[in-house]
Design a protein around this motif. Structure first.
Motif, PDB file in Angstrom:
ATOM      1  N   PRO A 509       0.825  -1.218   0.000  1.00  0.00           N
ATOM      2  CA  PRO A 509       0.000   0.000   0.000  1.00  0.00           C
ATOM      3  C   PRO A 509       0.854   1.260   0.000  1.00  0.00           C
ATOM      4  CG  PRO A 509      -0.052  -1.055   2.161  1.00  0.00           C
ATOM      5  CD  PRO A 509       0.658  -1.997   1.235  1.00  0.00           C
ATOM      6  N   VAL A 510       0.358   2.299  -0.646  1.00  0.00           N
ATOM      7  CA  VAL A 510       1.065   3.580  -0.633  1.00  0.00           C
ATOM      8  C   VAL A 510       1.004   4.149   0.781  1.00  0.00           C
ATOM      9  CG1 VAL A 510       0.594   4.044  -3.068  1.00  0.00           C
ATOM     10  CG2 VAL A 510      -1.030   4.810  -1.337  1.00  0.00           C
ATOM     11  N   ARG A 511       1.977   4.933   1.144  1.00  0.00           N
ATOM     12  CA  ARG A 511       2.019   5.520   2.490  1.00  0.00           C
ATOM     13  C   ARG A 511       1.301   6.867   2.470  1.00  0.00           C
ATOM     14  NH1 ARG A 511       5.737   2.993   5.851  1.00  0.00           N
ATOM     15  NH2 ARG A 511       6.038   4.887   7.081  1.00  0.00           N
ATOM     16  N   ASP A 512       0.028   6.807   2.165  1.00  0.00           N
ATOM     17  CA  ASP A 512      -0.776   8.029   2.048  1.00  0.00           C
ATOM     18  C   ASP A 512      -2.186   7.713   2.538  1.00  0.00           C
ATOM     19  OD1 ASP A 512      -2.373  10.173   1.194  1.00  0.00           O
ATOM     20  OD2 ASP A 512      -1.036  10.602  -0.487  1.00  0.00           O
ATOM     21  N   ILE A 513      -2.490   8.206   3.750  1.00  0.00           N
ATOM     22  CA  ILE A 513      -3.782   7.902   4.351  1.00  0.00           C
ATOM     23  C   ILE A 513      -4.927   8.470   3.530  1.00  0.00           C
ATOM     24  CG2 ILE A 513      -5.253   8.375   6.358  1.00  0.00           C
ATOM     25  CD1 ILE A 513      -2.811   8.033   8.105  1.00  0.00           C
ATOM     26  N   SER A 514      -4.726   9.636   2.928  1.00  0.00           N
ATOM     27  CA  SER A 514      -5.786  10.238   2.122  1.00  0.00           C
ATOM     28  C   SER A 514      -6.175   9.331   0.969  1.00  0.00           C
ATOM     29  CB  SER A 514      -5.336  11.604   1.588  1.00  0.00           C
ATOM     30  OG  SER A 514      -5.154  12.515   2.644  1.00  0.00           O
ATOM     31  N   VAL A 515      -5.178   8.707   0.343  1.00  0.00           N
ATOM     32  CA  VAL A 515      -5.445   7.791  -0.774  1.00  0.00           C
ATOM     33  C   VAL A 515      -6.068   6.500  -0.256  1.00  0.00           C
ATOM     34  CG1 VAL A 515      -4.382   6.409  -2.600  1.00  0.00           C
ATOM     35  CG2 VAL A 515      -3.651   8.775  -2.220  1.00  0.00           C
ATOM     36  N   LEU A 516      -5.486   5.942   0.810  1.00  0.00           N
ATOM     37  CA  LEU A 516      -5.960   4.661   1.324  1.00  0.00           C
ATOM     38  C   LEU A 516      -7.384   4.731   1.851  1.00  0.00           C
ATOM     39  CD1 LEU A 516      -2.752   3.454   3.211  1.00  0.00           C
ATOM     40  CD2 LEU A 516      -3.611   2.657   1.008  1.00  0.00           C
ATOM     41  N   ALA A 517      -7.755   5.853   2.437  1.00  0.00           N
ATOM     42  CA  ALA A 517      -9.084   5.988   3.031  1.00  0.00           C
ATOM     43  C   ALA A 517     -10.064   6.706   2.107  1.00  0.00           C
ATOM     44  CB  ALA A 517      -8.997   6.726   4.359  1.00  0.00           C
ATOM     45  N   ASN A 518      -9.622   7.054   0.898  1.00  0.00           N
ATOM     46  CA  ASN A 518     -10.474   7.803  -0.040  1.00  0.00           C
ATOM     47  C   ASN A 518     -10.984   9.094   0.596  1.00  0.00           C
ATOM     48  OD1 ASN A 518     -10.370   5.895  -2.194  1.00  0.00           O
ATOM     49  ND2 ASN A 518     -11.870   4.634  -1.095  1.00  0.00           N
ATOM     50  N   ASN A 520     -11.706  12.959   1.359  1.00  0.00           N
ATOM     51  CA  ASN A 520     -11.842  14.303   0.817  1.00  0.00           C
ATOM     52  C   ASN A 520     -11.144  15.251   1.801  1.00  0.00           C
ATOM     53  OD1 ASN A 520     -13.591  13.624  -1.442  1.00  0.00           O
ATOM     54  ND2 ASN A 520     -15.145  13.188   0.124  1.00  0.00           N
ATOM     55  N   THR A 521     -10.784  16.427   1.347  1.00  0.00           N
ATOM     56  CA  THR A 521     -10.081  17.364   2.217  1.00  0.00           C
ATOM     57  C   THR A 521     -10.940  17.740   3.421  1.00  0.00           C
ATOM     58  OG1 THR A 521      -8.928  18.270   0.297  1.00  0.00           O
ATOM     59  CG2 THR A 521      -8.906  19.593   2.312  1.00  0.00           C
ATOM     60  N   ILE A 522     -10.322  17.736   4.589  1.00  0.00           N
ATOM     61  CA  ILE A 522     -11.032  18.097   5.824  1.00  0.00           C
ATOM     62  C   ILE A 522     -10.855  19.588   6.060  1.00  0.00           C
ATOM     63  CG2 ILE A 522     -11.080  17.785   8.328  1.00  0.00           C
ATOM     64  CD1 ILE A 522     -10.217  14.897   7.830  1.00  0.00           C
ATOM     65  N   HIS A 523     -11.967  20.300   6.036  1.00  0.00           N
ATOM     66  CA  HIS A 523     -11.933  21.756   6.170  1.00  0.00           C
ATOM     67  C   HIS A 523     -12.512  22.199   7.506  1.00  0.00           C
ATOM     68  CE1 HIS A 523     -10.711  22.257   2.036  1.00  0.00           C
ATOM     69  NE2 HIS A 523     -11.741  21.564   1.602  1.00  0.00           N
ATOM     70  N   PHE A 524     -12.137  23.450   7.871  1.00  0.00           N
ATOM     71  CA  PHE A 524     -12.680  24.084   9.077  1.00  0.00           C
ATOM     72  C   PHE A 524     -13.286  25.430   8.701  1.00  0.00           C
ATOM     73  CE2 PHE A 524      -9.446  21.210  10.569  1.00  0.00           C
ATOM     74  CZ  PHE A 524      -9.981  20.673  11.729  1.00  0.00           C
ATOM     75  N   ASP A 525     -14.276  25.843   9.483  1.00  0.00           N
ATOM     76  CA  ASP A 525     -14.848  27.176   9.276  1.00  0.00           C
ATOM     77  C   ASP A 525     -13.830  28.229   9.665  1.00  0.00           C
ATOM     78  OD1 ASP A 525     -17.273  26.202   8.352  1.00  0.00           O
ATOM     79  OD2 ASP A 525     -18.140  26.110  10.387  1.00  0.00           O
ATOM     80  N   PRO A 533     -19.688  18.600  10.347  1.00  0.00           N
ATOM     81  CA  PRO A 533     -20.274  17.306   9.964  1.00  0.00           C
ATOM     82  C   PRO A 533     -19.600  16.675   8.752  1.00  0.00           C
ATOM     83  CG  PRO A 533     -22.001  18.859  10.527  1.00  0.00           C
ATOM     84  CD  PRO A 533     -20.717  19.659  10.507  1.00  0.00           C
ATOM     85  N   ASP A 534     -19.242  17.500   7.749  1.00  0.00           N
ATOM     86  CA  ASP A 534     -18.585  16.926   6.581  1.00  0.00           C
ATOM     87  C   ASP A 534     -17.201  16.404   6.931  1.00  0.00           C
ATOM     88  OD1 ASP A 534     -17.750  19.575   7.007  1.00  0.00           O
ATOM     89  OD2 ASP A 534     -17.083  19.781   4.928  1.00  0.00           O
ATOM     90  N   ALA A 535     -16.530  17.090   7.875  1.00  0.00           N
ATOM     91  CA  ALA A 535     -15.215  16.635   8.317  1.00  0.00           C
ATOM     92  C   ALA A 535     -15.335  15.350   9.134  1.00  0.00           C
ATOM     93  CB  ALA A 535     -14.520  17.714   9.137  1.00  0.00           C
ATOM     94  N   ALA A 536     -16.392  15.252   9.935  1.00  0.00           N
ATOM     95  CA  ALA A 536     -16.591  14.050  10.759  1.00  0.00           C
ATOM     96  C   ALA A 536     -16.708  12.808   9.879  1.00  0.00           C
ATOM     97  CB  ALA A 536     -17.835  14.213  11.625  1.00  0.00           C
ATOM     98  N   GLU A 628      -3.999  17.341   7.742  1.00  0.00           N
ATOM     99  CA  GLU A 628      -3.373  16.267   6.979  1.00  0.00           C
ATOM    100  C   GLU A 628      -2.945  15.143   7.924  1.00  0.00           C
ATOM    101  OE1 GLU A 628      -0.269  18.451   5.073  1.00  0.00           O
ATOM    102  OE2 GLU A 628      -1.531  18.979   3.354  1.00  0.00           O
ATOM    103  N   PHE A 629      -2.899  13.911   7.366  1.00  0.00           N
ATOM    104  CA  PHE A 629      -2.584  12.727   8.165  1.00  0.00           C
ATOM    105  C   PHE A 629      -1.410  12.013   7.493  1.00  0.00           C
ATOM    106  CE2 PHE A 629      -7.000  13.857   8.268  1.00  0.00           C
ATOM    107  CZ  PHE A 629      -7.274  13.938   9.629  1.00  0.00           C
ATOM    108  N   ILE A 630      -0.366  11.794   8.243  1.00  0.00           N
ATOM    109  CA  ILE A 630       0.884  11.284   7.677  1.00  0.00           C
ATOM    110  C   ILE A 630       1.238   9.954   8.328  1.00  0.00           C
ATOM    111  CG2 ILE A 630       3.350  11.758   7.347  1.00  0.00           C
ATOM    112  CD1 ILE A 630       2.560  14.783   7.561  1.00  0.00           C
ATOM    113  N   VAL A 631       1.473   8.940   7.480  1.00  0.00           N
ATOM    114  CA  VAL A 631       1.835   7.611   7.980  1.00  0.00           C
ATOM    115  C   VAL A 631       3.241   7.645   8.547  1.00  0.00           C
ATOM    116  CG1 VAL A 631       2.246   5.208   7.341  1.00  0.00           C
ATOM    117  CG2 VAL A 631       0.340   6.462   6.300  1.00  0.00           C
ATOM    118  N   GLN A 632       3.374   7.142   9.758  1.00  0.00           N
ATOM    119  CA  GLN A 632       4.677   7.044  10.393  1.00  0.00           C
ATOM    120  C   GLN A 632       5.196   5.599  10.411  1.00  0.00           C
ATOM    121  OE1 GLN A 632       6.625   9.893  11.792  1.00  0.00           O
ATOM    122  NE2 GLN A 632       5.221  10.498  10.158  1.00  0.00           N
TER     123      GLN A 632
END
Length: 635
Positions: A509-518, A520-525, A533-536, A628-632
């Motif tokens: 697997p690629v070391r990219d959580i965004s790719v592995l978990a499909n 979308n960008t997590i935004h804040f107001d 809710p969209d971030a949750a 962002e989430f980075i695989v360690q």
């Protein structure tokens, strides 16, 4: 006497996840039924595989083949229509589809697929040179492939009727072996037929226990327990020849008993008659039913096939004609029952290739014979083909034919069924060892030219027919995984009975959580660190990924802001966002130890040029308010 057919499996077994084992067994069962001509049962079993979405493409092809062999063009066309839309469809399926469309009267469509067949490498002819009678316009070949060779023990005389029993081979021959052989049969000017047995050294000797006489003997059948032998002979017993009122000597079936290491106590049977012939004995798998050919009165044609129960005391039950599904107005001869109780026989009354052809019967759900299937070339020819015998393994056996230069000399041929060769494999995740659905595979020839483009099913499996005696290379990939190294394999030196080649892949697997978990960008107001809710919904994907897919994965969290506000304020805001994200994940059941750091970078890592003093739209600023989430670590 002529009156006028483990190691690779173990590896695959060990690789199959437990939930798939039952379906794997179902496929093996379906394939075994298909190989033994049990097409109705095989069709129902392949339907189970399709309903359970297990190797759907393969099961659909085999289901289409079942209905093709059952001569049900309507159902065959339904499934072939699906098969020809598959990736990498072998050319013969376009050919078969054209045949069933023609049988349904859809001639224009048939020619379209015939042209496709030729374009895809087919030999360019649509219809075989079959001999067809007026009642068999929809007869089409069964497509089963055999490799045949004449046996080494054929002589310059007639040899036929090969029959194996407990490692010993019996056959019938007119080859001379005694002074008695000087007497010849006027039909072909050869000595009368006798029964021979071939020993382990390959030496053929005639049976001497009173079985052979100065007239014709053979063929034969032996009961499963080896106690009795049924054999054909001219009406001749105790040195007396029997004839009808016109002086004709007919055939009878006699029974001999194995006593003190020899065949003795030869008896006439109640099914015989002096005014007609009874010949060509065959036994059911359990030895309790005798099948035979006869021209007795009341039949359908010149010679019909019959059966009679063998009672415990050796007497016979009612003689039953096998009916008009088997018998025609012409000759039906040489019955044989294989280990699955499927009837094979020869006929010149069913449409075929030439004179006598060999056919297999198909039974319905009630066990009654439904129809017959021509075994096709090369078992059948434009000459007489008869006396079929199949080993219990369903792969090899013998038949006889006079296809040689001299039509009066029959020869024995050994046949071996050459099953299609399937490339199969499983593509798995190298970390969690789960199957990978929708992985893409490229199959190439030895020169790197792509032959087929494949995709794994929901269970991570792929399969495609390949040729024997060739070299291949194959690679596998998926957007969530690093591309696997290309694997080389070949199909040289495989057993003729090999049905599959296994090539498995484990993708990293690629070391990219965004790719592995499909993700979308997590935004804040703006100016907030609350989890929207969209971030949750996106964070829930991460919980699922780390909990269910990669339970040993460890990550860190990095939060960011847009450029509006002071550096120090944005630094604090990003830290709050990172902590809020971590707290949410933990509240959903993720262990604290799985998050080794929660860091805030403020506005230091903008994703666009929207820095201080730059006029940007809100949507552009929002793109910078992210986590962002980075695989360690991944194990």
């Amino acid at each position: 006497m002529k009156s006028n057919n483990a190691l690779s499996c173990l590896i695959l077994f060990l690789l199959i996840p437990g939930a798939l084992l039952a379906q794997y067994g179902t496929q093996k069962k379906a394939d075994a039924l298909f190989n033994k001509f049990a097409f109705i049962e095989a069709a129902e079993t392949y339907k189970e595989l399709i309903e359970n979405d297990y190797n759907r493409d393969y099961a659909t092809r085999k289901l289409a083949d079942c209905y093709f062999l059952l001569r049900d063009p309507e159902k065959a066309a339904t499934y072939y229509a699906r098969v020809v839309e598959q990736e990498g469809t072998p050319p013969e399926y376009y050919y078969n589809y054209a045949l069933v469309l023609r049988a349904l009267g859809r001639h224009d469509e048939a020619m379209t697929w015939a042209k496709t067949y030729k374009k895809m490498g087919g030999e360019g002819r649509l219809y075989r040179d079959l001999k067809r009678d007026e009642t068999s316009e929809n007869l089409f070949e069964n497509g089963v492939k055999y490799e045949i060779n004449p046996v080494s023990f054929n002589s310059s005389y007639s040899d036929f009727g090969a029959y194996e029993f407990k490692g010993e081979l019996y056959f019938v021959s007119s080859r001379p072996h005694t002074n008695q052989s000087e007497k010849v049969y006027k039909w072909n000017e050869q000595p009368f037929l006798d029964i021979f047995k071939r020993d382990a050294r390959g030496i053929a000797t005639p049976l001497k226990e009173g079985i052979n006489s100065k007239y014709h003997e053979g063929p034969l059948a032996i009961t499963p327990d080896g106690k009795y032998m049924y054999f054909s002979r001219n009406n001749y017993k105790d040195n007396k020849i029997g004839k009808d009122d016109k002086g004709v000597n007919h055939l009878k079936i006699y029974r001999a008993e194995w006593v003190e290491d020899s065949w003795k106590r030869i008896t006439d049977l109640s099914i015989n008659g002096k005014d007609y012939s009874v010949s060509h004995p065959a036994l059911s798998a359990d030895g309790k039913t005798l099948y035979f050919a006869s021209d007795m009165p009341g039949g359908i044609g010149k010679s019909d096939l019959y059966k009679a129960e063998i009672r415990a005391d050796g007497s016979f039950g009612e003689i039953k004609n096998l009916g008009d599904k088997v018998n025609t107005s012409e000759d039906e001869l040489f019955p044989f029952i294989n280990g699955e109780n499927k009837l094979f026989f020869s006929s010149d009354g069913h449409g075929g290739y030439g004179m006598l052809d060999i056919f297999a019967t198909v039974t319905g759900e009630d066990g009654a014979i439904d129809q017959v299937v021509n075994l096709g070339e090369p078992v059948n020819s434009n000459m007489d083909d008869f006396s079929f015998y199949m080993s219990d393994n369903g792969f090899d056996g013998y038949f006889s034919s006079n296809r040689g230069a001299d039509p009066f000399n029959d020869d024995i041929y050994y046949f071996e069924k050459i099953p299609p060769l399937m490339l199969r494999g499983l593509v798995k995740d190298s970390i969690n060892h789960k199957p990978i659905a929708n992985a893409k595979l490229s199959l190439k020839d030895k020169d790197g030219l792509e032959i087929a483009y494949l995709e794994t099913d929901a269970h991570g499996r792929y399969e495609i027919n390949i040729d024997r005696e060739k070299s291949y290379r194959i690679s596998a990939g998926h957007p969530k995984y690093q591309e696997a190294a290309e694997k080389l394999f070949d199909t040289y030196n495989l057993s003729k009975r090999a049905t599959e080649v296994i090539v498995n892949f484990q993708l990293v697997p690629v070391r990219d959580i965004s790719v592995l978990a499909n993700l979308n960008t997590i935004h804040f107001d703006f100016d907030k660190y609350d989890i929207r809710p969209d971030a949750a919904k996106e964070l829930d994907k991460i919980v699922n990924l780390l909990t269910n897919e990669y339970p040993d994965m460890v990550m860190k969290i990095e939060a960011h802001t847009d450029s509006r506000g002071s550096f120090s304020y944005n630094d604090k805001l990003s830290i709050d966002r990172a902590n809020a994200t971590a707290e949410y994940l933990i509240s959903k059941g993720l262990e604290k130890e799985r998050i080794i750091a929660s860091r805030g970078f403020g506005e230091k890592k903008l994703t666009n040029g929207c820095a201080d003093g730059v006029n940007c739209e809100e949507v552009q600023h929002e793109a910078n308010r992210r986590t962002e989430f980075i695989v360690q670590r991944m194990k």
